[in-house]
Design an enzyme around this catalytic site. Structure first.
Site, PDB file in Angstrom:
ATOM      1  N   PRO A   2      39.663  40.108  39.273  1.00 28.37           N
ATOM      2  CG  PRO A   2      41.728  40.359  38.228  1.00 28.37           C
ATOM      3  CD  PRO A   2      41.078  39.795  39.459  1.00 28.37           C
ATOM      4  CE  LYS A  33      44.674  43.637  39.719  1.00 28.85           C
ATOM      5  NZ  LYS A  33      44.462  44.408  40.916  1.00 28.85           N
ATOM      6  CB  ILE A  65      40.268  45.897  42.463  1.00 28.55           C
ATOM      7  CG1 ILE A  65      38.872  45.438  42.883  1.00 28.55           C
ATOM      8  CG2 ILE A  65      40.806  46.945  43.438  1.00 28.55           C
ATOM      9  CD1 ILE A  65      38.851  44.692  44.215  1.00 28.55           C
TER      10      ILE A  65
END
Length: 119
Positions: A2, A33, A65
């Site tokens: 990210p 994440k 993602i």
């Protein structure tokens, strides 16, 4: 993977020295994440006009993602707008954030792509 990138007309002198460090855990928690994959970058003192005014404003882009989508982005927006307003003094109505969900094959890392590493 990210990456939250912010461009703002706020002077460097008004940006907390530890802003990017403080933003990493906020970003990681919001997206679910690991912190070690998160990146926050800030470009200050950009000549910028929002709605005909050069009062403090910003533009942001959040690339990840996965972990992005219509409902998820509403939650991410709330947390990120609050962070930028609190730390940089940019009102929430003087900033846009675009959300960019990238496939694993479009993000490079360690000489290959995330698709090759984790796909």
């Amino acid at each position: 993977m990210p990456h939250f990138r912010i461009e703002t007309n706020v002077p460097k002198s008004k940006i907390p020295q530890d802003f990017v460090s403080k933003a990493i855990p906020v970003l990681a928690k919001a997206l679910g994440k690991p912190e070690q994959y998160c990146v926050v970058s800030l470009i200050a003192e950009v000549p910028m006009n929002f709605g005909g005014s050069t009062d403090p404003c910003a533009i942001g882009n959040l690339m990840s993602i996965g972990a992005l989508g219509v409902e998820q982005n509403k939650k991410h927006a709330k947390v990120l707008f609050e962070l930028v307003e609190r730390e940089l003094g940019v009102p929430q109505d003087r900033m846009y954030i675009t959300f960019q969900d990238e496939p694993t094959g479009n993000v490079g890392f360690k000489g290959t792509t995330f698709h090759s590493l984790f796909g």
